[in-house]
Design a protein around this motif. Sequence first.
Motif, PDB file in Angstrom:
ATOM      1  N   ASP B  50      12.070 -30.026  10.004  1.00 57.06           N
ATOM      2  CA  ASP B  50      12.566 -29.704   8.670  1.00 57.06           C
ATOM      3  C   ASP B  50      11.557 -28.820   7.919  1.00 57.06           C
ATOM      4  OD1 ASP B  50      14.186 -29.638   6.549  1.00 57.06           O
ATOM      5  OD2 ASP B  50      14.213 -31.796   6.149  1.00 57.06           O
ATOM      6  N   CYS B  51      11.262 -27.703   8.504  1.00 54.91           N
ATOM      7  CA  CYS B  51      10.235 -26.798   7.960  1.00 54.91           C
ATOM      8  C   CYS B  51      10.491 -26.461   6.486  1.00 54.91           C
ATOM      9  CB  CYS B  51      10.215 -25.484   8.722  1.00 54.91           C
ATOM     10  SG  CYS B  51       9.979 -25.669  10.476  1.00 54.91           S
ATOM     11  N   LYS B  52       9.409 -26.269   5.771  1.00 60.19           N
ATOM     12  CA  LYS B  52       9.554 -25.855   4.372  1.00 60.19           C
ATOM     13  C   LYS B  52      10.177 -24.465   4.309  1.00 60.19           C
ATOM     14  CE  LYS B  52       6.457 -28.365   1.411  1.00 60.19           C
ATOM     15  NZ  LYS B  52       5.465 -28.955   2.399  1.00 60.19           N
ATOM     16  N   LEU B  55      12.264 -20.821   9.592  1.00 58.97           N
ATOM     17  CA  LEU B  55      12.433 -19.493  10.200  1.00 58.97           C
ATOM     18  C   LEU B  55      13.778 -19.379  10.900  1.00 58.97           C
ATOM     19  CD1 LEU B  55       8.863 -19.177  11.724  1.00 58.97           C
ATOM     20  CD2 LEU B  55       9.789 -17.956   9.743  1.00 58.97           C
ATOM     21  N   CYS B  56      14.267 -20.511  11.372  1.00 60.75           N
ATOM     22  CA  CYS B  56      15.510 -20.502  12.139  1.00 60.75           C
ATOM     23  C   CYS B  56      16.651 -19.868  11.331  1.00 60.75           C
ATOM     24  CB  CYS B  56      15.891 -21.914  12.567  1.00 60.75           C
ATOM     25  SG  CYS B  56      15.917 -23.087  11.203  1.00 60.75           S
ATOM     26  N   ILE B  57      16.669 -20.119  10.014  1.00 57.38           N
ATOM     27  CA  ILE B  57      17.759 -19.577   9.193  1.00 57.38           C
ATOM     28  C   ILE B  57      17.718 -18.039   9.218  1.00 57.38           C
ATOM     29  CG2 ILE B  57      18.778 -19.476   6.885  1.00 57.38           C
ATOM     30  CD1 ILE B  57      17.844 -22.249   6.361  1.00 57.38           C
ATOM     31  N   VAL B 108      12.950 -18.244  17.066  1.00 56.32           N
ATOM     32  CA  VAL B 108      11.929 -18.286  16.021  1.00 56.32           C
ATOM     33  C   VAL B 108      11.630 -19.705  15.548  1.00 56.32           C
ATOM     34  CG1 VAL B 108      12.277 -15.946  15.198  1.00 56.32           C
ATOM     35  CG2 VAL B 108      13.761 -17.756  14.337  1.00 56.32           C
ATOM     36  N   CYS B 109      12.295 -20.680  16.120  1.00 56.67           N
ATOM     37  CA  CYS B 109      12.075 -22.072  15.703  1.00 56.67           C
ATOM     38  C   CYS B 109      10.603 -22.449  15.894  1.00 56.67           C
ATOM     39  CB  CYS B 109      12.972 -23.007  16.514  1.00 56.67           C
ATOM     40  SG  CYS B 109      12.530 -24.744  16.382  1.00 56.67           S
ATOM     41  N   LEU B 110      10.033 -23.036  14.853  1.00 57.31           N
ATOM     42  CA  LEU B 110       8.609 -23.356  14.858  1.00 57.31           C
ATOM     43  C   LEU B 110       8.223 -24.279  16.014  1.00 57.31           C
ATOM     44  CD1 LEU B 110       6.420 -22.470  12.857  1.00 57.31           C
ATOM     45  CD2 LEU B 110       6.593 -24.738  11.821  1.00 57.31           C
TER      46      LEU B 110
HETATM   47  S1  SF4 Z   1      12.612 -23.705  12.655  1.00 53.75           S
HETATM   48 FE1  SF4 Z   1      13.139 -25.281  14.159  1.00 53.75          FE
HETATM   49  S2  SF4 Z   1      12.028 -27.073  13.439  1.00 53.75           S
HETATM   50 FE2  SF4 Z   1      12.026 -25.674  11.736  1.00 53.75          FE
HETATM   51  S3  SF4 Z   1      13.813 -26.240  10.542  1.00 53.75           S
HETATM   52 FE3  SF4 Z   1      14.511 -24.678  11.956  1.00 53.75          FE
HETATM   53  S4  SF4 Z   1      15.254 -25.836  13.707  1.00 53.75           S
HETATM   54 FE4  SF4 Z   1      14.044 -27.268  12.514  1.00 53.75          FE
END
Ligand code: SF4
Lengths: 277, 487
Positions: B50-52, B55-57, B108-110
Amino acid sequence: MFEIVEKKDLHETICLIKVTAGLIASKALPGQFVLIRIDEKGERIPLTIVDARDGLLTLIFQKVGKTTVHLGTLSKGDSLADVVGPLGKPSEIKKYGTVVCIGGGIGIAEEYPVARAFKEAGNYCISIIGARTKSLLILEDEMRAASDELLITTDDGSYGVKGLVIDELRKIIDRGKPISLVMAVGPVVMMKAVAEVTRPYGIKTLVSLNSIMVDGTGMCGACRVSVGGKTKFACVDGPDFDAHEVDFDLMIGRLKMYLADEKRSLEEFTKKQAVHS
Amino acid sequence: MNSDKPKKKLILERQKMSRQDPLLRSKNFKEVALGYTDEEAVVEAVRCIDCKKPLCIDGCPVEIDIPGFIRLIQQRDFLGSARKLKEKNSLPAICGRVCPQEDQCEKVCLVGRKGDPIAIGRLERFAADYERRIGNVEVPKLPAPSGKRVAVVGSGPAGLTIASDLAKMGHDVTIFEALHSIGGVLRYGIPEFRLPKAVLEAEVDYLRKLGVKIEKSFVVGRLRLLDEFLMDGFDAVFVGTGAGLPYFMGVPGENLNGVYSANEFLTRVNLMKAYLFPDYDTPVVVGKKVAVIGAGNTAMDAARCALRLGAESHIIYRRSREEAPARKEEVENAQEEGVQFHFLAAPVDVLGTPDGWVRALRLIRMELGEPDDSGRRRPVPVKGSETEFDVQTVVVAVGQGPNPLVPSTTEKLEVNKKGCIVADPATGETTKKGVFAGGDIVTGGATVILAMGAARKAARAIDKYLEGEFEGKYWSPTASSSSALEQ
Ligand code: SF4
Ligand SMILES: Cc1cc2nc3c(=O)[nH]c(=O)nc-3n(C[C@H](O)[C@H](O)[C@H](O)COP(=O)(O)OP(=O)(O)OC[C@H]3O[C@@H](n4cnc5c(N)ncnc54)[C@H](O)[C@@H]3O)c2cc1C
Ligand SMILES: Cc1cc2nc3c(=O)[nH]c(=O)nc-3n(C[C@H](O)[C@H](O)[C@H](O)COP(=O)(O)OP(=O)(O)OC[C@H]3O[C@@H](n4cnc5c(N)ncnc54)[C@H](O)[C@@H]3O)c2cc1C
Ligand code: FES
């Protein structure tokens, strides 16, 4: 939609149906065709629009395989799942002068709307229609009405002149009167033969190519033909092409692509029919 | 679970999704990937930190609130999750199956920096499937009818998306589709084993519930012209006719019997159900050995269909594996099922039998040279390296261009050199007043999600246009008024 409102047998193997398809009928022009599908499991097959008026499409088909045989078993009141069209480029109708319209076998049905339009456009229209035998000759009266001269041939001499349509074509050419255009529809071997007759004289010759089709909108490439060395799609670039440029041998080959499957399909259908009746 | 702890102890491995056994599935057309169970989905969802600044968006072309929908899965609010998805994506069950996530959100998911990225696509699919399975598909309350009518030409992902968007905005929408079945490539191209048609049907149902009208077997450009739509009282038109014109290689022998375009092959198999011949009437001819030329998604689909029809199936590609444009997952699936790959090889000739059937391909070996415009290294033929490769069926999957039927029958609709309709990427505006376009007909063959993204933007623009608030940049008022004078 797409209800069969009239059905007539023109021969044991040739049927005429009239189908309701208002919008298509209002748009259809000579030389165009529809793709029909009888039911959910059916194949999409192309049929020429022989006539279009009062919201009705007239189609004439020869029972050669599963789909056309099945179509032949339908009666007035039955409906088709889909009728899509009008497809293909309309034939180029204008005043050419003297035109010769040639129809062979079921090709007469496809030639008829074009011949009529040529005549209406003020051309002197000589038609040659031919069939294997007298009973297979369709639309004689209609073709007569659409032509200034009508010549008839049968392979077996049972009606008209014994011989082939190209024999009559040669005679017309020999008369010496200039011919502006020859348009031929029929079996591919016939169209090829017509092309060879007119080629030495440089008479502009068009043929309507009946290649195998699936979508009819230029998406699949099933209908491809080689014209002037280039690959063309009969459904959107045609169906009319310059006969002197068409690779007929390739086309003859491609029409045989599904022979084995078609045979099997028809056999299974006839078996099922036999059980049902 | 304590909210701080899991962040420190990342679960690095993603949940596996069960799939049909390769041996079994290579003989049937049932879906390959079986999806997550509720438990698997929750475990996978918990991996998301649940990144602040998620990047995924940014990686998602339609900006789905990814952490948002994943959070709801963590909370076991599966229906809520599906609805969150649908705020931005009208076809989540489809995208969850066919989007190239590894190049988008998941890239790009962290979490992906330390281990496997979150399986965003699989979770998307899970939530959407859950909603459909429960049968609790919510149709939003529609606003009062605007009284405006829009014609949508083509029912691929672009057409489906814009139709639902515009219907939700209160407009009266009719889709016109040339085929007898809705869905575009989703219907005729992508096979049942990758995208079950029931999933697509559910989407089409949803559109109907929104009041969208659907005209099938309606070829625009023949039965009705775009201009006639505008005269018939449609206030705007959206063109989403796709890139359905098959390209061939231009090598000798290409019109021999047994050579298919991928479109024809897939249309016969998927739309016409040739795999059920003779119960279904449309045949497809597949020899003992099939060669599919190309390595995109289309090629993988064709090769895997051929395999399922009982053939030995080969992919022939002129570049190397790294350049293959297909989704990685599908290349792996194909390989597992037994499709054989031949990289750095290109056909120069299709050889035939005396009676006109394919007998073999003449292949030339390729080497990779300097990068070309696409940034990929250019394949260069190695002289004298030709070999014969025996096959009975060849499927050409080397790309497709825009279908010319609509552009060629519409005045003042500008197309580019490739035949694609020229449209503003931000709005879908074309050079013709009242006509918008998006998807593959504008970009050339691309992806489902990009077609949907383009449709979404065009929906907003059309909505404004219908309200009289859209200033056309490309419409040339002088050109249209002068032609009006002529008439
Ligand atoms: S980048 Fe990956 S870890 Fe971060 S909120 Fe999106 S899906 Fe979850
Ligand atoms: C533009 C166009 C217009 C046509 N108009 C008519 C028409 O007005 N009336 C009519 O009877 N037929 C017409 N045809 C031919 C018709 O489409 C075929 O006869 C039909 O598809 C056969 O289907 P089937 O399932 O009954 O036979 P199949 O089982 O598919 O085939 C049986 C036999 O017919 C031959 N055949 C298959 N497809 C075609 C084809 N497309 N053209 C010619 N022969 C074929 C095959 O060689 C095969 O041996 C037209 C074809 C085209 C392309
Ligand atoms: C085999 C295959 C596999 C693919 N796999 C993937 C994948 O895994 N993931 C991914 O993201 N992308 C994939 N793609 C690409 C993706 O499917 C396309 O980018 C996407 O479908 C484009 O959507 P669209 O709405 O622009 O057009 P399309 O899906 O092409 O739909 C266009 C529709 O318009 C109709 N139409 C055309 N002309 C007319 C007309 N004149 N009148 C009426 N209707 C008309 C067509 O019949 C068709 O239904 C694949 C493509 C193919 C061919
Ligand atoms: S029938 Fe498919 S392209 Fe002509």
